[in-house]
Design an enzyme around this catalytic site. Structure first.
Site, PDB file in Angstrom:
ATOM      1  N   GLU A  71      -4.064   0.394  -8.831  1.00  0.00           N
ATOM      2  CA  GLU A  71      -2.991   1.341  -9.152  1.00  0.00           C
ATOM      3  C   GLU A  71      -1.770   0.546  -9.607  1.00  0.00           C
ATOM      4  O   GLU A  71      -1.320  -0.364  -8.906  1.00  0.00           O
ATOM      5  CB  GLU A  71      -2.623   2.157  -7.904  1.00  0.00           C
ATOM      6  CG  GLU A  71      -3.690   3.145  -7.486  1.00  0.00           C
ATOM      7  CD  GLU A  71      -3.354   3.852  -6.175  1.00  0.00           C
ATOM      8  OE1 GLU A  71      -3.767   5.008  -6.018  1.00  0.00           O
ATOM      9  OE2 GLU A  71      -2.699   3.253  -5.301  1.00  0.00           O
ATOM     10  N   ASN A 100      -4.099   6.350  -1.354  1.00  0.00           N
ATOM     11  CA  ASN A 100      -3.771   6.352   0.075  1.00  0.00           C
ATOM     12  C   ASN A 100      -3.009   7.610   0.475  1.00  0.00           C
ATOM     13  O   ASN A 100      -3.152   8.117   1.581  1.00  0.00           O
ATOM     14  CB  ASN A 100      -2.936   5.116   0.448  1.00  0.00           C
ATOM     15  CG  ASN A 100      -3.780   3.861   0.431  1.00  0.00           C
ATOM     16  OD1 ASN A 100      -5.002   3.923   0.400  1.00  0.00           O
ATOM     17  ND2 ASN A 100      -3.146   2.712   0.435  1.00  0.00           N
ATOM     18  N   SER A 158       0.827  -1.213   0.000  1.00  0.00           N
ATOM     19  CA  SER A 158       0.000   0.000   0.000  1.00  0.00           C
ATOM     20  C   SER A 158       0.857   1.257   0.000  1.00  0.00           C
ATOM     21  O   SER A 158       0.332   2.352  -0.197  1.00  0.00           O
ATOM     22  CB  SER A 158      -0.855   0.050   1.271  1.00  0.00           C
ATOM     23  OG  SER A 158      -1.496  -1.149   1.500  1.00  0.00           O
ATOM     24  N   HIS A 183      -1.584  -2.450  -7.022  1.00  0.00           N
ATOM     25  CA  HIS A 183      -2.246  -2.170  -5.750  1.00  0.00           C
ATOM     26  C   HIS A 183      -3.764  -2.283  -5.876  1.00  0.00           C
ATOM     27  O   HIS A 183      -4.412  -1.436  -6.497  1.00  0.00           O
ATOM     28  CB  HIS A 183      -1.838  -0.758  -5.282  1.00  0.00           C
ATOM     29  CG  HIS A 183      -2.388  -0.374  -3.960  1.00  0.00           C
ATOM     30  ND1 HIS A 183      -2.883   0.862  -3.683  1.00  0.00           N
ATOM     31  CD2 HIS A 183      -2.537  -1.096  -2.823  1.00  0.00           C
ATOM     32  CE1 HIS A 183      -3.296   0.903  -2.440  1.00  0.00           C
ATOM     33  NE2 HIS A 183      -3.103  -0.280  -1.896  1.00  0.00           N
TER      34      HIS A 183
HETATM   35  N1  LIG Z   1      -6.234  -4.637   3.910  1.00  0.00           N
HETATM   36  C1  LIG Z   1      -6.369  -3.734   2.959  1.00  0.00           C
HETATM   37  O1  LIG Z   1      -7.394  -3.039   2.865  1.00  0.00           O
HETATM   38  C2  LIG Z   1      -5.277  -3.528   1.940  1.00  0.00           C
HETATM   39  C3  LIG Z   1      -5.573  -2.792   0.773  1.00  0.00           C
HETATM   40  C4  LIG Z   1      -4.589  -2.663  -0.219  1.00  0.00           C
HETATM   41  C5  LIG Z   1      -3.334  -3.211  -0.005  1.00  0.00           C
HETATM   42  N2  LIG Z   1      -3.068  -3.895   1.166  1.00  0.00           N
HETATM   43  C6  LIG Z   1      -1.729  -4.480   1.301  1.00  0.00           C
HETATM   44  O2  LIG Z   1      -1.815  -5.870   1.000  1.00  0.00           O
HETATM   45  C7  LIG Z   1      -0.871  -6.596   1.777  1.00  0.00           C
HETATM   46  C8  LIG Z   1      -1.597  -7.656   2.577  1.00  0.00           C
HETATM   47  O3  LIG Z   1      -2.535  -7.039   3.423  1.00  0.00           O
HETATM   48  P1  LIG Z   1      -3.728  -7.879   4.077  1.00  0.00           P
HETATM   49  O4  LIG Z   1      -4.665  -6.885   4.661  1.00  0.00           O
HETATM   50  O5  LIG Z   1      -4.240  -8.888   3.136  1.00  0.00           O
HETATM   51  O6  LIG Z   1      -2.935  -8.619   5.276  1.00  0.00           O
HETATM   52  P2  LIG Z   1      -3.423  -9.875   6.119  1.00  0.00           P
HETATM   53  O7  LIG Z   1      -2.712  -9.770   7.420  1.00  0.00           O
HETATM   54  O8  LIG Z   1      -4.905  -9.988   6.112  1.00  0.00           O
HETATM   55  O9  LIG Z   1      -2.837 -11.131   5.287  1.00  0.00           O
HETATM   56  C9  LIG Z   1      -1.481 -11.384   5.098  1.00  0.00           C
HETATM   57  C10 LIG Z   1      -1.291 -12.903   4.972  1.00  0.00           C
HETATM   58  O10 LIG Z   1       0.027 -13.172   4.518  1.00  0.00           O
HETATM   59  C11 LIG Z   1       0.464 -14.355   5.159  1.00  0.00           C
HETATM   60  N3  LIG Z   1       1.921 -14.454   5.028  1.00  0.00           N
HETATM   61  C12 LIG Z   1       2.897 -13.913   5.811  1.00  0.00           C
HETATM   62  N4  LIG Z   1       4.109 -14.220   5.312  1.00  0.00           N
HETATM   63  C13 LIG Z   1       3.910 -14.986   4.196  1.00  0.00           C
HETATM   64  C14 LIG Z   1       4.772 -15.606   3.244  1.00  0.00           C
HETATM   65  N5  LIG Z   1       6.102 -15.488   3.331  1.00  0.00           N
HETATM   66  N6  LIG Z   1       4.209 -16.301   2.235  1.00  0.00           N
HETATM   67  C15 LIG Z   1       2.865 -16.412   2.120  1.00  0.00           C
HETATM   68  N7  LIG Z   1       1.998 -15.852   3.009  1.00  0.00           N
HETATM   69  C16 LIG Z   1       2.510 -15.147   4.033  1.00  0.00           C
HETATM   70  C17 LIG Z   1      -0.081 -14.218   6.568  1.00  0.00           C
HETATM   71  O11 LIG Z   1      -0.101 -15.480   7.236  1.00  0.00           O
HETATM   72  C18 LIG Z   1      -1.461 -13.644   6.298  1.00  0.00           C
HETATM   73  O12 LIG Z   1      -2.434 -14.664   6.140  1.00  0.00           O
HETATM   74  C19 LIG Z   1      -0.137  -5.551   2.617  1.00  0.00           C
HETATM   75  O13 LIG Z   1       1.009  -5.157   1.939  1.00  0.00           O
HETATM   76  C20 LIG Z   1      -1.142  -4.409   2.700  1.00  0.00           C
HETATM   77  O14 LIG Z   1      -0.536  -3.168   2.944  1.00  0.00           O
HETATM   78  C21 LIG Z   1      -4.015  -4.071   2.132  1.00  0.00           C
END
Ligand SMILES: NC(=O)c1ccc[n+]([C@@H]2O[C@H](COP(=O)([O-])OP(=O)(O)OC[C@H]3O[C@@H](n4cnc5c(N)ncnc54)[C@H](O)[C@@H]3O)[C@@H](O)[C@H]2O)c1
Length: 384
Positions: A153, A192, A120, A141
């Site tokens: 994005e 963001n 993000s 993104h």
């Molecule tokens: N939540 C949102 O609204 C949102 C929106 C856009 C972007 N993002 C970005 O997306 C990414 C993920 O966010 P999220 O909200 O899905 O997080 P989340 O915590 O819900 O999920 C992350 C997952 O990754 C797993 N993980 C950790 N290390 C790993 C590895 N080496 N290999 C495979 N899986 C692994 C974890 O066990 C977890 O299940 C982040 O970079 C976040 O900034 C989030």
């Protein structure tokens, strides 16, 4: 090198990863979804099935089982990446974790495989440096909920090739989404980043006891927001929001330090996913609109968004039209920051930004040069 995407490896099966995997499978791709534990994968598969059944009930898709069969959950890194044409990384927003994953995958993935990160906030160039495929590395993104949100994005790093960008634009379109391409990378990309200083103001409002989260949300909803900002954070996850703000604090200004959120996280309040955040999620929270208050002036958030959007244009990250489209798509708003700016004089925006900067002692609220010089309308005239 001609790249045709058929097989997608999604790393992380959390909030974003499960949605990305679901979306790719709906579009017909073979998907390998990797997480660290079977528990995380089972949870993700159950969420995907539930999501698909809802889409089927609404007549949007026809065959849930067939789509589910295209998704292969695995805890084995090698299984997921070895034949993939595209890797989409959606693991936690922690630089070292992402870098370690990319460097490990780089050794196993086919040469042609494109690496995309759903970060993000972070620098695409710096993440790409963990690999030897900097020309085939890109920011992709997505927004939550992935299956619903149209915007993606796309951000090139310093070495990302035009070919990689083109392939990824086409790929995003096959997911029935709208790719928006940044001209230059910057922390937080467009959407963001535009709202980041307004987020700081909202946390100042809480810190100083000016209003409660529900009062802020009710005021925003009454003004036409489809969701209040604190409700939205509860959905996104306060850990995710906090990590993003800590990144801005390191990269842009210490004024982004999210001390308020850090305290909440220490108390186990992560939002919807932990059952408690700004709201109690033991049942679906409903914002009481009668709590809207004139202690919160919605224009302050709007002016800060206009200001940050103007700074992005000044930095050459994007243009007003693209920024307006991105913000409207991401937040379901009728108008983007520059469209709203047309309703106010430069002087009014500038004066209020200076007042906010002084009142809350935040230099990040100071007006952008274009606004300070009274040239915002001129900028909009030239770009419309
Ligand atoms: N939540 C949102 O609204 C949102 C929106 C856009 C972007 N993002 C970005 O997306 C990414 C993920 O966010 P999220 O909200 O899905 O997080 P989340 O915590 O819900 O999920 C992350 C997952 O990754 C797993 N993980 C950790 N290390 C790993 C590895 N080496 N290999 C495979 N899986 C692994 C974890 O066990 C977890 O299940 C982040 O970079 C976040 O900034 C989030």
């Amino acid at each position: 090198m001609k790249i045709k995407i058929e097989k997608v490896a999604v790393f992380g099966a959390g909030e974003m990863g499960h949605g990305i995997a679901e979306n790719c499978a709906i579009a017909g791709y073979e998907v390998w979804m990797r997480d660290l534990t079977d528990e995380a994968l089972n949870r993700a598969m159950a969420r995907i099935k539930e999501g698909l059944l809802k889409l089927q009930a609404r007549g949007i898709i026809k065959n849930t089982e067939e789509i589910l069969e295209r998704i292969n959950p695995t805890t084995e890194l090698e299984n997921a990446i070895k034949d993939a044409d595209l890797l989409i990384e959606a693991i936690p927003e922690v630089f070292e974790q992402k870098v370690n994953l990319f460097s490990e995958c780089d050794k196993i993935a086919r040469d042609e495989c494109i690496f995309a990160t759903n970060t993000s906030t972070m620098s695409i160039t710096r993440l790409s440096e963990a690999t030897k495929r900097r020309d085939r590395f890109i920011g992709m993104h997505f927004f939550t909920p992935v299956v619903v949100m149209e915007l993606v994005e796309l951000t090139k790093g310093e070495k990302t090739s035009e070919e990689t960008l083109k392939v990824c634009e086409e790929f995003v379109k096959t997911l029935k989404k709208r790719p928006i391409v940044l001209k230059k990378e910057t922390p937080g990309f467009i959407v963001n980043r535009v709202v980041a200083p307004a987020s700081v103001l909202r946390l100042c409002i809480l810190e100083k006891g000016i209003a409660t989260p529900e009062e802020v949300d009710a005021t925003c909803r009454k003004a036409g927001y489809v969701i209040g900002p604190f409700e939205l954070w509860d959905y996104i996850g306060l850990d995710v929001v906090c990590n993003a703000m800590k990144y801005y604090a390191r990269e842009l200004s210490p004024e982004y330090e999210p001390k308020y959120l850090e305290r909440m996280i220490k108390e186990g309040k992560l939002g919807k996913k932990s059952g408690m955040g700004f709201y109690d999620w033991s049942r679906r929270p409903e914002v009481d609109l009668s709590k809207a208050t004139d202690r919160v002036d919605i224009r302050d958030f709007v002016f800060l968004e206009i200001n940050e959007a103007t700074k992005l244009v000044e930095m050459g990250v994007s243009d007003p039209e693209t920024i307006d489209s991105a913000v409207k798509l991401a937040y379901g708003r009728k108008k983007g920051p520059f469209e709203i700016a047309r309703d106010y004089s430069d002087d009014e925006i500038c004066r209020r930004l200076k007042e906010l900067a002084k009142k809350f002692e935040k230099r990040i609220f100071e007006p952008a040069e274009t606004i300070r010089k009274g040239k915002l309308k001129e900028l909009l005239k030239n770009t419309s």
